[in-house]
Motif scaffolding. Structure first.
Motif, PDB file in Angstrom:
ATOM      1  N   GLY A 338     -11.120  -7.683 -19.513  1.00 24.00           N
ATOM      2  CA  GLY A 338     -10.372  -6.918 -20.503  1.00 24.00           C
ATOM      3  C   GLY A 338      -9.582  -5.774 -19.925  1.00 24.00           C
ATOM      4  N   ALA A 339      -9.793  -5.443 -18.646  1.00 26.31           N
ATOM      5  CA  ALA A 339      -9.027  -4.384 -17.969  1.00 26.31           C
ATOM      6  C   ALA A 339      -8.115  -5.019 -16.927  1.00 26.31           C
ATOM      7  N   ALA A 340      -6.944  -4.442 -16.732  1.00 25.10           N
ATOM      8  CA  ALA A 340      -5.969  -4.998 -15.779  1.00 25.10           C
ATOM      9  C   ALA A 340      -5.155  -3.866 -15.166  1.00 25.10           C
ATOM     10  N   LEU A 341      -4.691  -4.103 -13.940  1.00 24.15           N
ATOM     11  CA  LEU A 341      -3.857  -3.103 -13.263  1.00 24.15           C
ATOM     12  C   LEU A 341      -2.526  -2.940 -13.984  1.00 24.15           C
ATOM     13  N   ASP A 342      -2.135  -1.709 -14.202  1.00 24.01           N
ATOM     14  CA  ASP A 342      -0.828  -1.403 -14.782  1.00 24.01           C
ATOM     15  C   ASP A 342       0.169  -1.139 -13.651  1.00 24.01           C
ATOM     16  N   GLU A 343      -0.085  -0.087 -12.856  1.00 26.35           N
ATOM     17  CA  GLU A 343       0.779   0.195 -11.716  1.00 26.35           C
ATOM     18  C   GLU A 343       0.091   1.135 -10.746  1.00 26.35           C
ATOM     19  N   ILE A 344       0.567   1.112  -9.503  1.00 22.69           N
ATOM     20  CA  ILE A 344       0.150   2.054  -8.467  1.00 22.69           C
ATOM     21  C   ILE A 344       1.412   2.689  -7.927  1.00 22.69           C
ATOM     22  N   ARG A 345       1.518   4.016  -8.052  1.00 23.65           N
ATOM     23  CA  ARG A 345       2.743   4.711  -7.654  1.00 23.65           C
ATOM     24  C   ARG A 345       2.399   5.923  -6.808  1.00 23.65           C
ATOM     25  N   LEU A 346       3.361   6.278  -5.936  1.00 26.28           N
ATOM     26  CA  LEU A 346       3.235   7.461  -5.112  1.00 26.28           C
ATOM     27  C   LEU A 346       4.254   8.493  -5.573  1.00 26.28           C
ATOM     28  N   TYR A 347       3.758   9.637  -6.041  1.00 28.36           N
ATOM     29  CA  TYR A 347       4.608  10.755  -6.454  1.00 28.36           C
ATOM     30  C   TYR A 347       4.482  11.847  -5.399  1.00 28.36           C
ATOM     31  N   ASP A 348       5.536  12.009  -4.578  1.00 27.77           N
ATOM     32  CA  ASP A 348       5.480  12.978  -3.477  1.00 27.77           C
ATOM     33  C   ASP A 348       4.265  12.668  -2.603  1.00 27.77           C
ATOM     34  N   ASP A 349       3.229  13.514  -2.668  1.00 26.15           N
ATOM     35  CA  ASP A 349       2.041  13.276  -1.841  1.00 26.15           C
ATOM     36  C   ASP A 349       0.835  12.876  -2.680  1.00 26.15           C
ATOM     37  N   THR A 350       1.069  12.407  -3.910  1.00 27.13           N
ATOM     38  CA  THR A 350      -0.026  12.079  -4.827  1.00 27.13           C
ATOM     39  C   THR A 350       0.070  10.626  -5.298  1.00 27.13           C
TER      40      THR A 350
END
Length: 431
Positions: A338-350
């Motif tokens: 029932g859970a799924a990956l939405d997105e993985i993003r890099l914001y500056d150093d986070t």
């Protein structure tokens, strides 16, 4: 004028009540006398101060104009506000179960006042206030000398001058010590405003407990076994205290999953209902395969027989506590059904890892978050998140942020991986 003198003056002012309130005052005094006769109330009265509290709180709850008028009164208006959403502590005050402290210290233009103490065999509730000469708001942080108590909140954000604030400690031991050594820090900056600053003032208080209060508690053996989602659980005992109630649940060692949350309430034979939670905490671990679930207290009520109603639960499968995330490949392994990956993003150093949870079963609001509070790297070094968010009890989405994380792979800890909703509550007699 001392605090006691303030209350005496307030009581004299309350002796002349509006005509519409005369019968209310009479009923309040009658109730106060009746409370003294209750067999289960063994606390030593604190005299006219607590009697004034009983009348005051009744008027606050029954007459909004009176409550509004009290907003300007020192301390009492803040006390009513602090207890507005805590039935157990409000009942304790109504039944004279409060220890005035009247402790005060001043440093660097800041005065810290320890006003009241509500304590029993397993919990400590301290009410304090700050007063700054320049009128600026202050935030608080504190530490104690006890290792057998869990603090429900280590920091309190910016509060106005003289605003009553609460410190709650829950004991995981058998009894409380005779005294509490408390160090209180005052800060001028808000929580999360940047790097930790130096405290504007520091205070040290020695809080002495009245032994007539710390002796209060009643244990009811239960020993009832039951099964949820194939997992065997034992309701070992119930503990009733003036400020809260505890249910001690044990899990069978052979269970394939750990109980992570319980959706429940308690009723008594007089029609009373007691909801889960004491302050902001619903449960806490007290031993291996053992958890303590907290409820509102029936101590000052008339009920003699209680029934536990379990409506649902959440479990975490053993061996599946961690989710593996490859930040560079943008993949995730180990999410529950029932859970799924939405997105993985890099914001500056986070790094931000977002997960959709809208297809997971809903119903228990005790653990809205899918993830726990920890993550670790390939070497197993455990850390806490720098940020997180979720859509609340109805699910939908959730994210965690990792600031300055230097590696490609991270392991996120789950809080649960499945939810059990009962079509009809599981009812267990307490006594």
């Amino acid at each position: 004028m001392t605090r006691m003198e303030e209350y005496q003056a307030l009581r004299q002012a309350l002796e002349t009540v509006p005509e519409a309130m005369e019968t209310v005052a009479e009923r309040a005094l009658a109730r106060e006398k009746t409370c003294r006769k209750k067999k289960r109330v063994w606390g030593i009265p604190v005299g006219s101060l607590a009697a004034c509290f009983a009348l005051f709180l009744l008027l606050v709850n029954c007459f909004p104009p009176f409550a509004a008028a009290c907003e300007g009164l020192p301390v009492l208006g803040e006390l009513a506000e602090a207890l507005r959403f805590d039935k157990s502590l409000r009942r304790a005050v109504e039944n004279e179960y409060v220890q005035p402290l009247g402790l005060s210290q001043t440093a660097n233009g800041i005065t810290a006042r320890m006003e009241y103490l509500i304590v029993d065999q397993k919990s400590v509730n301290l009410f304090f206030s700050f007063h700054s000469e320049d009128g600026c708001p202050l935030r608080a942080r504190y530490s104690t000398d006890t290792t057998d108590c869990i603090s429900l909140m280590n920091g309190i954000d910016l509060q106005k001058n003289d605003e009553l604030q609460q410190i709650t400690l829950m004991s995981v031991g058998d009894t409380l010590p005779d005294t509490l050594e408390l160090t209180l820090f005052a800060y001028r900056d808000a929580i999360g405003s940047g790097e930790e600053s130096e405290p504007a003032a520091e205070f040290h208080f020695t809080i002495e407990y009245d032994p007539s209060f710390t002796a209060k508690g009643e244990t009811i053996p239960v020993g009832a076994s039951f099964t949820l989602d194939g997992q065997t659980l034992l309701l070992d005992r119930a503990e009733i205290y003036p400020t809260h109630m505890r249910l001690i649940l044990r899990e069978a060692a052979e269970n394939t999953a750990n109980l992570r949350s319980l959706d429940f309430c308690l009723t008594d034979d007089q029609g009373g209902t007691y909801e889960a939670g004491a302050g902001s905490v619903v449960s806490m671990g007290t031993g291996e395969n053992e958890n303590c679930y907290l409820l509102e207290s029936p101590w000052f009520q008339d009920g003699k027989h209680f029934t536990l109603h379990i409506r649902g639960a959440q479990f975490l499968t053993k061996g599946k506590e961690w989710v593996r995330v490859d930040l560079q490949a943008k993949t995730i392994e180990g999410l529950p059904d029932g859970a799924a990956l939405d997105e993985i993003r890099l914001y500056d150093d986070t790094w931000q890892v977002s997960v959709r949870t809208d297809s997971m079963p809903k119903g228990t609001a005790r653990r809205a978050s899918l993830f726990g509070s920890e993550y670790h790297n390939e070497d197993g070094t455990i850390q806490g998140y720098t940020g997180r968010g979720y859509s609340g009890g109805d699910g939908g989405w959730e994210y965690v942020t990792l600031e300055d994380y230097p590696e490609n792979v991270v392991y996120l800890k789950l809080s649960h991986d499945r939810t059990v909703l009962l079509p009809q509550s599981l009812d267990i007699p307490i006594n």
